[in-house]
Write a protein that holds these residues in place. Structure first.
Motif, PDB file in Angstrom:
ATOM      1  N   ASP A 211      -6.396   6.711  -0.111  1.00  0.00           N
ATOM      2  CA  ASP A 211      -6.113   5.360   0.390  1.00  0.00           C
ATOM      3  C   ASP A 211      -7.345   4.464   0.282  1.00  0.00           C
ATOM      4  OD1 ASP A 211      -3.644   6.365   0.992  1.00  0.00           O
ATOM      5  OD2 ASP A 211      -3.905   6.331   3.166  1.00  0.00           O
ATOM      6  N   HIS A 212      -8.507   5.023   0.581  1.00  0.00           N
ATOM      7  CA  HIS A 212      -9.745   4.240   0.486  1.00  0.00           C
ATOM      8  C   HIS A 212     -10.004   3.839  -0.965  1.00  0.00           C
ATOM      9  CE1 HIS A 212     -13.820   2.993   1.748  1.00  0.00           C
ATOM     10  NE2 HIS A 212     -14.176   3.384   0.541  1.00  0.00           N
ATOM     11  N   ILE A 213      -9.789   4.752  -1.891  1.00  0.00           N
ATOM     12  CA  ILE A 213      -9.981   4.425  -3.310  1.00  0.00           C
ATOM     13  C   ILE A 213      -9.050   3.287  -3.709  1.00  0.00           C
ATOM     14  CG2 ILE A 213      -9.682   5.273  -5.673  1.00  0.00           C
ATOM     15  CD1 ILE A 213     -10.594   8.048  -4.619  1.00  0.00           C
ATOM     16  N   ASP A 214      -7.786   3.388  -3.353  1.00  0.00           N
ATOM     17  CA  ASP A 214      -6.823   2.349  -3.713  1.00  0.00           C
ATOM     18  C   ASP A 214      -7.213   0.988  -3.141  1.00  0.00           C
ATOM     19  OD1 ASP A 214      -5.131   3.885  -5.227  1.00  0.00           O
ATOM     20  OD2 ASP A 214      -3.757   4.338  -3.600  1.00  0.00           O
ATOM     21  N   ARG A 215      -7.727   1.004  -1.931  1.00  0.00           N
ATOM     22  CA  ARG A 215      -8.038  -0.248  -1.246  1.00  0.00           C
ATOM     23  C   ARG A 215      -9.356  -0.856  -1.710  1.00  0.00           C
ATOM     24  NH1 ARG A 215      -7.716   1.660   3.524  1.00  0.00           N
ATOM     25  NH2 ARG A 215      -5.531   1.260   3.917  1.00  0.00           N
ATOM     26  N   HIS A 216     -10.212  -0.042  -2.337  1.00  0.00           N
ATOM     27  CA  HIS A 216     -11.557  -0.513  -2.683  1.00  0.00           C
ATOM     28  C   HIS A 216     -11.881  -0.251  -4.154  1.00  0.00           C
ATOM     29  CE1 HIS A 216     -11.699   0.169   1.723  1.00  0.00           C
ATOM     30  NE2 HIS A 216     -12.445  -0.917   1.718  1.00  0.00           N
TER      31      HIS A 216
ATOM     32  N   GLU B 194      -1.754   0.578  -4.228  1.00  0.00           N
ATOM     33  CA  GLU B 194      -0.599   1.439  -4.479  1.00  0.00           C
ATOM     34  C   GLU B 194      -0.116   2.169  -3.238  1.00  0.00           C
ATOM     35  OE1 GLU B 194       0.616   3.331  -8.269  1.00  0.00           O
ATOM     36  OE2 GLU B 194      -1.553   3.402  -8.568  1.00  0.00           O
ATOM     37  N   HIS B 195      -1.038   2.557  -2.360  1.00  0.00           N
ATOM     38  CA  HIS B 195      -0.592   3.307  -1.186  1.00  0.00           C
ATOM     39  C   HIS B 195       0.083   2.409  -0.154  1.00  0.00           C
ATOM     40  CE1 HIS B 195      -4.351   1.715   0.435  1.00  0.00           C
ATOM     41  NE2 HIS B 195      -3.910   2.009   1.637  1.00  0.00           N
ATOM     42  N   GLU B 196       0.085   1.083  -0.395  1.00  0.00           N
ATOM     43  CA  GLU B 196       0.746   0.151   0.518  1.00  0.00           C
ATOM     44  C   GLU B 196       2.055  -0.404  -0.060  1.00  0.00           C
ATOM     45  OE1 GLU B 196      -1.994  -2.872   1.670  1.00  0.00           O
ATOM     46  OE2 GLU B 196      -3.391  -1.473   2.631  1.00  0.00           O
ATOM     47  N   THR B 197       2.427   0.001  -1.265  1.00  0.00           N
ATOM     48  CA  THR B 197       3.712  -0.436  -1.805  1.00  0.00           C
ATOM     49  C   THR B 197       4.841   0.157  -0.967  1.00  0.00           C
ATOM     50  OG1 THR B 197       3.715   1.404  -3.382  1.00  0.00           O
ATOM     51  CG2 THR B 197       2.843  -0.716  -4.155  1.00  0.00           C
ATOM     52  N   VAL B 198       5.945  -0.590  -0.867  1.00  0.00           N
ATOM     53  CA  VAL B 198       7.054  -0.170  -0.013  1.00  0.00           C
ATOM     54  C   VAL B 198       8.367  -0.341  -0.777  1.00  0.00           C
ATOM     55  CG1 VAL B 198       8.293  -0.566   2.166  1.00  0.00           C
ATOM     56  CG2 VAL B 198       5.806  -0.888   2.063  1.00  0.00           C
ATOM     57  N   ALA B 199       9.249   0.657  -0.645  1.00  0.00           N
ATOM     58  CA  ALA B 199      10.591   0.567  -1.213  1.00  0.00           C
ATOM     59  C   ALA B 199      11.572   1.258  -0.272  1.00  0.00           C
ATOM     60  CB  ALA B 199      10.648   1.210  -2.595  1.00  0.00           C
TER      61      ALA B 199
ATOM     62  N   VAL C 244      19.473   4.981   4.591  1.00  0.00           N
ATOM     63  CA  VAL C 244      18.303   4.291   4.045  1.00  0.00           C
ATOM     64  C   VAL C 244      17.047   5.103   4.357  1.00  0.00           C
ATOM     65  CG1 VAL C 244      17.014   2.129   3.959  1.00  0.00           C
ATOM     66  CG2 VAL C 244      19.467   2.101   4.487  1.00  0.00           C
ATOM     67  N   LEU C 245      16.269   5.328   3.322  1.00  0.00           N
ATOM     68  CA  LEU C 245      15.012   6.073   3.448  1.00  0.00           C
ATOM     69  C   LEU C 245      13.887   5.181   2.945  1.00  0.00           C
ATOM     70  CD1 LEU C 245      13.380   8.648   3.976  1.00  0.00           C
ATOM     71  CD2 LEU C 245      14.100   9.495   1.739  1.00  0.00           C
ATOM     72  N   ARG C 246      12.965   4.827   3.827  1.00  0.00           N
ATOM     73  CA  ARG C 246      11.839   3.969   3.434  1.00  0.00           C
ATOM     74  C   ARG C 246      10.710   4.832   2.877  1.00  0.00           C
ATOM     75  NH1 ARG C 246      10.042  -1.423   6.357  1.00  0.00           N
ATOM     76  NH2 ARG C 246      11.949  -1.915   5.228  1.00  0.00           N
ATOM     77  N   VAL C 247      10.180   4.421   1.722  1.00  0.00           N
ATOM     78  CA  VAL C 247       9.058   5.101   1.083  1.00  0.00           C
ATOM     79  C   VAL C 247       7.873   4.146   1.086  1.00  0.00           C
ATOM     80  CG1 VAL C 247       8.217   6.219  -1.016  1.00  0.00           C
ATOM     81  CG2 VAL C 247      10.634   6.414  -0.380  1.00  0.00           C
ATOM     82  N   VAL C 248       6.767   4.595   1.624  1.00  0.00           N
ATOM     83  CA  VAL C 248       5.545   3.789   1.678  1.00  0.00           C
ATOM     84  C   VAL C 248       4.492   4.491   0.830  1.00  0.00           C
ATOM     85  CG1 VAL C 248       3.746   2.809   3.140  1.00  0.00           C
ATOM     86  CG2 VAL C 248       6.103   2.975   3.992  1.00  0.00           C
ATOM     87  N   GLY C 249       4.033   3.800  -0.214  1.00  0.00           N
ATOM     88  CA  GLY C 249       2.969   4.335  -1.051  1.00  0.00           C
ATOM     89  C   GLY C 249       3.458   5.038  -2.304  1.00  0.00           C
TER      90      GLY C 249
ATOM     91  N   PHE D 243       2.732  -3.247  -6.614  1.00  0.00           N
ATOM     92  CA  PHE D 243       1.401  -3.032  -7.171  1.00  0.00           C
ATOM     93  C   PHE D 243       1.306  -3.872  -8.443  1.00  0.00           C
ATOM     94  CE2 PHE D 243      -1.167  -0.557 -10.250  1.00  0.00           C
ATOM     95  CZ  PHE D 243      -2.369  -0.537  -9.565  1.00  0.00           C
ATOM     96  N   PRO D 244       0.181  -4.550  -8.718  1.00  0.00           N
ATOM     97  CA  PRO D 244      -1.103  -4.520  -8.020  1.00  0.00           C
ATOM     98  C   PRO D 244      -1.293  -5.635  -6.985  1.00  0.00           C
ATOM     99  CG  PRO D 244      -1.401  -5.565 -10.148  1.00  0.00           C
ATOM    100  CD  PRO D 244       0.065  -5.223 -10.041  1.00  0.00           C
TER     101      PRO D 244
END
Length: 292
Positions: free
Chosen positions: A17-22, A280-285, A233-238, A275-276
């Motif tokens: 998550d840190h890599i994705d955010r930074h 990526e770890h904050e994308t939601v579907a 409904v199933l929420r997927v985060v990341g 994304f972008p």
């Protein structure tokens, strides 16, 4: 032992998550080992053992994936700016690395991406991220009454390796039509398995919700509707590139145990963030299984 392993994996997920955010920041071993709260003398081996990739290669691939998305889908960004954001001091160095990985220059990829080498290049990154993929439980599934939604549809039929080209056309068309994702919802309706026995049998619909009259502008656009009714409904985060595990959980695990019966409409998803535009770890579907 189980609790200790879950704690260990949580620390490793924190690193991803840190890599994705930074991606624009300094991501050396000392920084990342500190994020994980591991000794920097052992962190490199621990990361490689967990993900099958070195820290350096993982960061390179994550930066290159964002760069390739910006080239393919964000015309406003210059190649020079994309190169700098990917951690390269000069466009020439970025171009060499890009060509080595994808077999195309950045400019050539922007104009006409070759998607099969692109998919192959990011296979190791996808595999690494799947190592610590969240497992779903019944608590993650809700049942909703969904309103019907009129949609404009661009169909993709055939080899999934060419889906990226259809997505590019879909994005360009909806921009021209003024159907921004923030005001017009985005859906994918899966009419086949993600990996059918024959690539030619792959079938999915790219949809945008709208009540407005539609101008095709040279594209093959159909008008349809995602029907209303009850849905699991199933929420997927990341890391929402691959939603197959979520769909399989609903079909294979949740549905048989629920006592519910599936309705006669394909499983589909609504993409809530992209994304972008977000890491990526904050994308939601949300994945929808229509029920009777």
């Amino acid at each position: 032992m189980k609790a200790a392993l879950e704690h260990y994996h949580a620390r490793m997920r924190r690193v991803l998550d840190h890599i994705d955010r930074h991606l624009d920041a300094d991501l050396d071993l000392e920084v990342l080992s500190g994020v994980a709260a591991f000794s920097k003398f052992h962190f490199h081996r621990q990361f490689t053992a967990t993900f099958g990739l070195s820290v350096h290669r993982y960061v390179q691939l994550a930066r290159m994936k964002r760069a390739s998305y910006l080239l393919a889908y964000a015309d406003a960004q210059s190649v020079t700016n994309i190169a700098m954001d990917a951690g390269y001091d000069a466009p020439d160095a970025f171009a060499r690395a890009f060509r080595q990985r994808f077999g195309q220059s950045p400019s050539s990829f922007r104009n006409s991406p070759e998607w099969e080498p692109w998919l192959a290049a990011f296979g190791p990154l996808d595999n690494a991220r799947s190592k610590l993929m969240k497992t779903f439980t019944t608590d993650d599934v809700t049942i909703r009454d969904v309103a019907p939604t009129k949609v404009a549809i661009m169909e993709h039929r055939g080899d999934p390796a060419t889906l990226g080209a259809t997505i590019r056309r879909f994005i360009a068309w909806r921009r021209a039509a003024g159907l921004h994702p923030k005001t017009s919802p985005t859906f994918n309706v899966w009419r086949s398995e993600r990996r059918p026995s024959s690539p030619a049998a792959y079938s999915t619909d790219l949809c945008v919700g709208t009540d407005r009259p539609i101008e095709a502008n040279g594209e093959e656009i159909k008008i349809g509707e995602i029907p209303g009714g009850r849905c699991a409904v199933l929420r997927v985060v990341g890391y929402t590139d691959n939603l197959e595990p979520a769909a399989l959980y609903l079909y294979r695990d949740w549905l048989p145990a629920s006592g519910e019966e599936a309705r006669d409409f394909p499983i589909y998803c609504q993409r809530l963030s992209f994304f972008p535009e977000v890491p990526e770890h904050e994308t939601v579907a949300d994945v929808f299984l229509p029920l009777k």
